[in-house]
Structures are given as structure tokens and as C-alpha cells.
Design a protein around this motif. Structure first.
Motif, mmCIF file in Angstrom:
data_model
loop_
_atom_site.group_PDB
_atom_site.id
_atom_site.type_symbol
_atom_site.label_atom_id
_atom_site.label_comp_id
_atom_site.label_asym_id
_atom_site.label_seq_id
_atom_site.Cartn_x
_atom_site.Cartn_y
_atom_site.Cartn_z
ATOM 1 N N SER A 110 46.138 34.512 -47.425
ATOM 2 C CA SER A 110 45.964 33.112 -47.056
ATOM 3 C C SER A 110 45.420 32.963 -45.639
ATOM 4 O O SER A 110 44.489 32.186 -45.396
ATOM 5 C CB SER A 110 47.303 32.375 -47.181
ATOM 6 O OG SER A 110 47.202 31.047 -46.722
ATOM 7 N N LEU A 111 45.976 33.714 -44.686
ATOM 8 C CA LEU A 111 45.553 33.572 -43.297
ATOM 9 C C LEU A 111 44.137 34.069 -43.068
ATOM 10 O O LEU A 111 43.434 33.572 -42.185
ATOM 11 C CB LEU A 111 46.510 34.333 -42.375
ATOM 12 C CG LEU A 111 47.944 33.814 -42.276
ATOM 13 C CD1 LEU A 111 48.703 34.564 -41.197
ATOM 14 C CD2 LEU A 111 47.972 32.315 -42.001
ATOM 15 N N ALA A 112 43.707 35.047 -43.842
ATOM 16 C CA ALA A 112 42.382 35.641 -43.634
ATOM 17 C C ALA A 112 41.252 34.635 -43.838
ATOM 18 O O ALA A 112 40.151 34.833 -43.318
ATOM 19 C CB ALA A 112 42.191 36.830 -44.572
ATOM 20 N N THR A 113 41.507 33.545 -44.547
ATOM 21 C CA THR A 113 40.468 32.540 -44.763
ATOM 22 C C THR A 113 40.265 31.642 -43.551
ATOM 23 O O THR A 113 39.225 31.015 -43.412
ATOM 24 C CB THR A 113 40.823 31.658 -45.972
ATOM 25 O OG1 THR A 113 42.060 30.967 -45.709
ATOM 26 C CG2 THR A 113 40.980 32.512 -47.225
ATOM 27 N N LYS A 114 41.263 31.589 -42.645
ATOM 28 C CA LYS A 114 41.191 30.676 -41.506
ATOM 29 C C LYS A 114 41.323 31.364 -40.150
ATOM 30 O O LYS A 114 40.848 30.841 -39.145
ATOM 31 C CB LYS A 114 42.295 29.615 -41.603
ATOM 32 C CG LYS A 114 42.113 28.592 -42.688
ATOM 33 C CD LYS A 114 43.205 27.535 -42.598
ATOM 34 C CE LYS A 114 43.008 26.444 -43.623
ATOM 35 N NZ LYS A 114 44.043 25.389 -43.500
ATOM 36 N N TYR A 115 41.990 32.503 -40.121
ATOM 37 C CA TYR A 115 42.358 33.123 -38.846
ATOM 38 C C TYR A 115 41.796 34.544 -38.732
ATOM 39 O O TYR A 115 41.504 35.207 -39.731
ATOM 40 C CB TYR A 115 43.880 33.199 -38.706
ATOM 41 C CG TYR A 115 44.560 31.869 -38.541
ATOM 42 C CD1 TYR A 115 44.785 31.324 -37.275
ATOM 43 C CD2 TYR A 115 44.995 31.144 -39.646
ATOM 44 C CE1 TYR A 115 45.424 30.112 -37.113
ATOM 45 C CE2 TYR A 115 45.633 29.917 -39.497
ATOM 46 C CZ TYR A 115 45.842 29.403 -38.228
ATOM 47 O OH TYR A 115 46.468 28.187 -38.078
ATOM 48 N N LEU B 141 56.174 30.432 -42.449
ATOM 49 C CA LEU B 141 55.132 30.741 -41.463
ATOM 50 C C LEU B 141 53.755 30.376 -41.998
ATOM 51 O O LEU B 141 52.936 29.795 -41.288
ATOM 52 C CB LEU B 141 55.184 32.226 -41.112
ATOM 53 C CG LEU B 141 54.126 32.730 -40.129
ATOM 54 C CD1 LEU B 141 54.303 32.084 -38.763
ATOM 55 C CD2 LEU B 141 54.190 34.250 -40.016
ATOM 56 N N ARG B 142 53.503 30.705 -43.241
ATOM 57 C CA ARG B 142 52.198 30.399 -43.840
ATOM 58 C C ARG B 142 51.967 28.890 -43.897
ATOM 59 O O ARG B 142 50.875 28.408 -43.621
ATOM 60 C CB ARG B 142 52.120 30.998 -45.250
ATOM 61 C CG ARG B 142 50.753 30.859 -45.884
ATOM 62 C CD ARG B 142 50.706 31.539 -47.232
ATOM 63 N NE ARG B 142 51.564 30.866 -48.207
ATOM 64 C CZ ARG B 142 51.651 31.202 -49.490
ATOM 65 N NH1 ARG B 142 50.960 32.233 -49.943
ATOM 66 N NH2 ARG B 142 52.440 30.547 -50.300
ATOM 67 N N GLY B 143 53.004 28.141 -44.250
ATOM 68 C CA GLY B 143 52.875 26.687 -44.293
ATOM 69 C C GLY B 143 52.542 26.101 -42.931
ATOM 70 O O GLY B 143 51.701 25.194 -42.822
ATOM 71 N N PHE B 144 53.185 26.624 -41.888
ATOM 72 C CA PHE B 144 52.893 26.133 -40.531
ATOM 73 C C PHE B 144 51.467 26.448 -40.118
ATOM 74 O O PHE B 144 50.727 25.585 -39.648
ATOM 75 C CB PHE B 144 53.866 26.748 -39.534
ATOM 76 C CG PHE B 144 53.361 26.755 -38.120
ATOM 77 C CD1 PHE B 144 53.226 25.565 -37.404
ATOM 78 C CD2 PHE B 144 52.987 27.945 -37.510
ATOM 79 C CE1 PHE B 144 52.737 25.570 -36.106
ATOM 80 C CE2 PHE B 144 52.503 27.963 -36.216
ATOM 81 C CZ PHE B 144 52.374 26.766 -35.516
ATOM 82 N N LEU B 145 51.050 27.698 -40.277
ATOM 83 C CA LEU B 145 49.725 28.104 -39.810
ATOM 84 C C LEU B 145 48.606 27.410 -40.584
ATOM 85 O O LEU B 145 47.573 27.051 -40.008
ATOM 86 C CB LEU B 145 49.590 29.625 -39.914
ATOM 87 C CG LEU B 145 50.459 30.425 -38.933
ATOM 88 C CD1 LEU B 145 50.391 31.911 -39.246
ATOM 89 C CD2 LEU B 145 50.031 30.159 -37.497
ATOM 90 N N ASN B 146 48.803 27.216 -41.858
ATOM 91 C CA ASN B 146 47.768 26.529 -42.642
ATOM 92 C C ASN B 146 47.721 25.034 -42.360
ATOM 93 O O ASN B 146 46.721 24.380 -42.666
ATOM 94 C CB ASN B 146 47.995 26.765 -44.142
ATOM 95 C CG ASN B 146 47.625 28.164 -44.567
ATOM 96 O OD1 ASN B 146 46.804 28.817 -43.930
ATOM 97 N ND2 ASN B 146 48.241 28.648 -45.638
ATOM 98 N N GLY B 147 48.781 24.498 -41.763
ATOM 99 C CA GLY B 147 48.811 23.068 -41.480
ATOM 100 C C GLY B 147 48.618 22.708 -40.022
ATOM 101 O O GLY B 147 48.822 21.555 -39.628
ATOM 102 N N SER B 148 48.229 23.668 -39.197
ATOM 103 C CA SER B 148 48.108 23.419 -37.757
ATOM 104 C C SER B 148 46.664 23.215 -37.302
ATOM 105 O O SER B 148 46.367 23.328 -36.120
ATOM 106 C CB SER B 148 48.729 24.594 -36.974
ATOM 107 O OG SER B 148 48.053 25.801 -37.279
#
Length: 283
Positions: free
Chosen positions: A160-165, A256-263
Motif C-alpha cells: 500500500s505505501l509503495a504507491t504513495k511513499y 499505521l497504514r490508515g494514517f499514512l494513506n490519509g495524511s
């Protein structure tokens, strides 16, 4: 007989002479001269700004762009309480020390993830429950078996994070061990960079992950770790996560995933972290 007197030519002023010299120059020389004047003006303005911010050049035998921090005084008033601190943390003052990471052309923010007790748990003894894989690094000339358990949700988190970060693993573990764990953990190469123990600072006998030398804007950085000592130099950039050992019902990585994807709405990730921590503490 009328004597002829020679009329004396009027004396040219320095200003007139400079104008004539300017006109005699070729167009290219005019452009070069104008550019030099602009650069000199910019240089003077930057010097004044650095002086107001409490910075000054080092001696000429150092690199040109190196600066040192002057002693704080009360002569200047900053509109925000942390203005000087922000500037000092953003600028690199020691150009002789290379960044831990190569420059990035991506506009993505960076997440630094700890490894042990954050993403996985490892033990050298056979655990009573299940485990996900075994690695056998050679440490100090001795091969050792490590039984590794993945934290629930780690695969989904990385994907999930690899698409944004930009994902960077920053661990205090030895490379001989950690590299083998990451080879098994990151089969799809979602992780951009890996930093090991030799990238940590030893401060009073404790290993600290100093984000000021990673080569990234601190406004666009988050570090996740179960040990507060690790991020003691930049606590405002950190999310302290509960250590993982063997709890199969653990849901920390989903939070953690919910926070990072919503920030995404935050320009400064430090502000996003404040909101996340405040919300978490209210629960």
C-alpha cells in the motif's frame, strides 16, 4: 591680427565615460556584465538573510557553501517560535559528510520503517508457536539460525505505501542479518533503500537514527519505530509503535497504514503526526 585660441573641450564626467564604455561593449559583454551585477546583488541579499537567521560563512579554507551556527541572541525576533530551529534542521551545515541516501527526483514523501519488533520478530531459539521463515547469516565468522515471524499486515503495508511513499528500512541491526530478512520480506521490491547499524549514530552508547543526515526534507519524513531512543533527535517526525513479538491478533500496522494513506492533506508530516498521536491517545 586676431590670435586664434583653441577651445578647451568640456571635461567628461566619470558617469559619461562609463556610459561610453558600456556602449562600446558588444551585446554579449553587456549581457555578461548585467548578469554579474544581478548575481552580486543576490549574493548580498543572501548574506544579509543568513546573517539575520544567525548563520555566517566559515573561513575561506572550507567549502564555499559551508555554514556554521552562531550563538543564539535576542537581537532578532522570529514570527514563529521554531523558525530558527526549522532552518537549522533543514540546511546541511557539514558538506564533508555525505547524505545517507542518494538524491531523489520523486515528489513522494519518505517513510522510514524499523525492522525488528516493528515489522518482524526474530529469535535464535525455536519459538513455541509458528514462524514464517528461517535465515542463516554468518556473524563474526559463526553461522546462526534466526526464526523470523512477520507482523500481521506487513505485506499489505508495504504494498500500500509503495504507491504513495518512498519506503526506507532503517534498522539498528547488523547488515549480515537484516539484509537476509529483507530479501525474504520484500519479494516484490517495494522498499527503495535499506539503512543498517553502520548508518546509526552512537550517542552515549545508544544507537540513534539521525534524520538530519538522510538527505530528505524533514517536513516530508516519517519514522516508525518501537524504540523512542532511535528517533530521539527528531521526535516530532516519529510514530512510536507497540513492539511486536508473537501476537497474531496485532493490528498496529493496519492503523499505521490508515494514517499514512490519509495524511495527504498535510504539507508538513510533523503536523499530521501530531493529529494522529492526539487521536490515538484519546482512544
Amino acid at each position: 591680427m586676431v590670435s586664434k585660441t583653441r577651445k578647451k573641450a568640456p571635461t567628461k564626467s566619470v558617469k559619461d565615460l562609463n556610459k561610453r564604455r558600456w556602449r562600446r561593449k558588444s551585446p554579449i559583454k553587456n549581457v555578461v556584465a548585467a548578469s554579474s551585477a544581478v548575481i552580486s546583488s543576490i549574493h548580498r541579499r543572501i548574506s544579509k538573510l543568513l546573517s539575520k537567521l544567525g548563520l555566517t560563512r566559515l573561513s575561506s579554507n572550507r567549502k564555499r557553501n559551508s555554514y556554521k551556527i552562531l550563538k543564539k541572541t535576542n537581537h532578532f525576533h522570529f514570527p514563529h517560535e521554531s523558525s530558527l530551529d526549522t532552518v537549522c534542521k533543514t540546511l546541511r551545515f557539514d558538506d564533508n559528510e555525505p547524505s545517507l541516501l542518494p538524491p531523489t527526483l520523486s515528489n513522494r514523501k519518505t517513510v522510514f520503517l524499523d525492522l525488528d519488533e516493528t515489522l518482524v520478530h526474530s529469535t535464535t531459539t525455536l519459538p513455541p508457536g509458528s514462524f514464517d521463515f528461517i535465515i542463516r547469516p554468518t556473524i563474526d565468522g559463526e553461522p546462526m539460525d534466526f526464526y523470523v515471524s512477520k507482523r500481521p499486515g506487513v505485506d499489505e503495508l508495504l504494498e500500500s505505501l509503495a504507491t504513495k511513499y518512498e519506503i526506507v528500512i532503517f534498522t539498528a541491526a547488523l547488515e549480515e542479518y537484516a539484509s537476509l530478512v529483507l530479501d525474504r520480506l520484500d519479494r516484490h521490491r517495494f522498499i527503495s533503500h535499506r539503512l543498517y547499524r553502520d548508518s546509526c549514530r552512537n550517542i552515549d552508547g545508544k544507537l540513534v537514527k539521525d534524520l538530519s543526515v538522510v538527505g530528505r526534507d524533514l517536513k516530508r519524513v516519517v519514522i516508525v519505530d518501537d524504540n523512542p531512543v532511535s528517533f530521539s533527535n527528531q521526535p516530532e517526525n516519529a510514530i512510536l509503535i507497540r513492539p511486536f513479538v508473537d501476537d497474531v491478533s496485532d493490528r498496529e500496522l493496519w492503523k499505521l497504514r490508515g494514517f499514512l494513506n490519509g495524511s495527504d492533506c498535510f504539507d508538513d508530516m510533523r503536523e499530521a503526526i501530531k493529529h494522529f498521536v492526539a487521536e490515538r491517545d484519546r482512544r
